[in-house]
Scaffold this motif. Structure first.
Motif: not given
Lengths: 437, 217
Positions: B174-190
């Motif tokens: 994936h070209p840009n696999l970053t968080r999208v709805l949670m903040p970038d520094d969020w821990e865990g996967h809701p």
């Protein structure tokens, strides 16, 4: 449409800068020379709510545009896993706040399919659903017209659009009790029947609304500024649309007559006679043309549905699903129908227990997964709902069209000027409540 | 025996819940969808077919996914132009107590699942032929990894980012696999089931209602 050859993206950007900032170019992650990063939003009035766009600019030309979302994130999908099935309706109606009834309908269709009662929903309930959602489509498109008018400086369009929308919200309030967040459509039907003079009030809207749409069209369709701002902006042809997952008016503006109301009809909408408007310009103006035509088609559907509105119940007969209470206005302005209260309090203890259990525990849904989709004002609104056989959803995943469409922003706006980015974003009609869910 | 499909299946405790849930009802497919199923299964015989309420689901191995999706997109008889949705469900490992249910008559039972799994569903739609199908994979929830399908469908970009954000699935390539709805520094996967909902007591006129995750509905 005029054959305006508008400057827009063809203009060479100015290469001379009179204001030179000092340090930012020396920062480690500074962008290449001559480029500049500008944040637009999340509080900018032209970004349709809390959308932030990170624009990489060469002069005033957009080189890249990365949308940043997540400011609203309401956790609706997660929350729904902790409530009985029927309360899911009160959650999902809050997502896409311009088309709440479509959210409710999509969710209820998914639950009904899981329960295996999709064919048992009474015809009257289906017709009411169609009438209300199509009116909701008109009100949603009117807000789109109003807000994009405002963003392009046409404040009259905004005032007119919001004013016309009020008439429909009044009607929805009259039926459901609320202007938004109705929770009116429930698994198995609708929560209660429409009031007695419902038909008269809808007919009044059907008489007034076409004139008002005409008025808006008179204001905008041939307006030179409107044409200048919209023609040729935000072009996305059919192939790109499909690749990017785009549906709804955006896809239809590229000439693809794809509409889930025709392709996969729901709520008996196949009985009504209506057309799927398309445009071949693939641009913001095409989307305007499509949406205006869609409003008229929706009114056509409402008229036919009203003519045929069958009598009968508005909820499935299954007493394990349908809430037994039919709410009515008591003498104190609140409460329940007197006959019903008399029965559960005075005559049938069983009915009271049953009501109590159904309200607190809800009903059990057989295990399985379904995906139902319907044509919301923005495109395919899908509900991928999983049940593990309990009284709560195991997972409710919402495919919101706005979220997918926000993903097209980089493709849509590269090469445009900043002011055209506004028109391009407006033509998507994103609703951030749906994007962030 | 109860009529709960999960209970009546011989392997109901083997962590195969999602299959079992849908196995029983494959027969309801419409003729067109059955033809599509036959076409895909002829090309990829090791796909497992599931179905529920007339919807078609094909369960694939993770390594097959790009191939199968390419076939579904390019084959003229299947021709799924739209990746309509990419959705996930977490089925955690552990022992689960299933309460008895009065309404259906199911008895209480316990269920042990050795390894948690993350299910990813690719929901494909053909505008040309007007059919919809799902391609499903199961990934281990300790280390979910799968190839990205962004080269096949541009729309997968945002959807895979969301699945990464909510389930922690690593979409390779994936070209840009970053968080999208949670903040970038969020821990865990809701959206993993072991991620707590959280919440506080609700007070009203002196009475207290526990937060939603502790309520006894």
């Amino acid at each position: 449409m005029s054959d305006t050859t508008r400057p827009g993206s063809q203009v060479e950007p100015h290469r001379e800068y009179t204001v030179v900032s000092g340090e930012w170019q020396d920062l480690p992650d500074a962008v290449p020379e001559d480029l500049m990063i500008i944040n637009m939003g999340p509080q900018h009035p032209s970004t349709h709510g809390v959308l932030r766009m990170v624009l990489t600019l060469d002069g005033e030309t957009v080189v890249d545009n990365q949308p940043v979302i997540g400011y609203l994130h309401t956790g609706i999908e997660k929350n729904a896993e902790y409530r009985p099935w029927v309360l899911g309706v009160t959650f999902v109606t809050r997502m896409d706040y311009l088309s709440p009834l479509f959210n409710e309908l999509g969710y209820c269709m998914a639950v009904e399919r899981l329960l295996g009662i999709a064919d048992e929903v009474p015809e009257r309930a289906q017709a009411i659903r169609v009438i209300l959602t199509e009116l909701n489509r008109v009100s949603s498109h009117l807000v789109w017209l109003a807000t994009s008018g405002m963003e392009l400086g046409a404040v009259s369009a905004m005032i007119y659009g919001f004013r016309e929308r009020e008439t429909i919200l009044d009607l929805l309030e009259f039926v459901t009790g609320l202007r938004m967040n109705h929770a009116y459509i429930r698994p198995g039907g609708v929560s209660q029947d429409v009031p007695t003079d419902f038909a008269d009030r809808v007919r009044q809207v059907l008489v007034d609304m076409p004139k008002r749409i005409d008025e808006l069209e008179d204001l905008l369709s041939q307006n030179p500024i409107w044409l200048e701002r919209n023609v040729g902006v935000g072009i996305l042809d059919a192939e790109e649309c499909l690749d990017l997952g785009v549906t709804g008016p955006m896809l239809r503006s590229a000439g693809v007559a794809h509409d889930l109301r025709k392709a996969a009809p729901y709520c008996g909408i196949e009985q009504y006679d209506f057309d799927v408007p398309t445009a071949d310009t693939s641009d913001a103006y095409g989307r305007y043309v499509v949406r205006i035509a869609e409003m008229r088609e929706s009114l056509r559907i409402v008229e036919q549905a009203l003519d045929r509105l069958p009598e009968g119940p508005v909820m499935v007969a299954d007493k394990k699903i349908a809430w037994p209470a039919q709410l009515g206005l008591g003498p104190d302005g609140l409460g329940n129908t007197k006959a019903y209260v008399d029965r559960i309090m005075g005559q049938s203890m069983e009915a009271l227990i049953h009501h109590f259990k159904l309200v607190t525990e809800g009903f059990v849904v057989p295990p399985g997964q379904v995906y139902t989709a319907l044509e919301s004002p923005r495109g395919e609104l899908g509900y991928h709902v999983t049940s593990d056989g309990t009284n709560k959803p195991y997972r409710v995943r919402v495919r919101d069209p706005s979220y997918i469409h926000i993903g097209t922003l980089p493709h849509l706006t590269r090469g445009l000027l900043i002011s055209d980015v506004i028109a391009a974003v407006a033509s998507i009609d994103p609703v951030m409540g749906g994007v962030d869910r | 025996m109860s009529d709960n499909p999960r209970m009546s299946h011989p392997d109901s405790a083997a962590g195969e819940r999602a299959h079992i849930i849908e196995d029983a009802i494959v027969a309801q497919l419409s003729e067109e969808l059955a033809a599509v199923r036959d076409r895909i299964v002829a090309a990829y015989p090791d796909l497992q077919v599931a179905g529920f309420r007339g919807e078609l689901t094909l369960v694939a191995q993770p390594a097959q996914v790009p191939e199968v999706l390419r076939f579904c997109r390019d084959d003229p008889a299947v021709s799924c132009e739209l990746l309509a949705d990419l959705s996930g469900v977490h089925w955690p490992g552990g022992t689960f107590r299933r309460p008895a249910q009065e309404t259906t008559g199911w008895p209480a039972y316990a269920e042990t699942v050795e390894h948690g799994r993350i299910e990813i569903d690719y929901i494909l739609y053909s505008v040309t032929h007007n059919h919809r199908l799902r391609v499903r994979v199961f990934l281990p929830d300790e280390d979910p990894t799968i190839a990205s399908v962004t080269p096949l469908y541009a729309s997968a970009d945002m959807m895979e980012r969301e699945a990464y954000d909510f389930f922690g699935v690593d979409f390779q390539g994936h070209p840009n696999l970053t968080r999208v709805l949670m903040p970038d520094d969020w821990e865990g996967h809701p959206h993993r089931k072991d991620y707590p909902l959280g919440g506080v007591d609700v007070q009203y006129k002196g009475a207290t209602i526990p937060p939603p995750d502790q309520r006894q509905y």
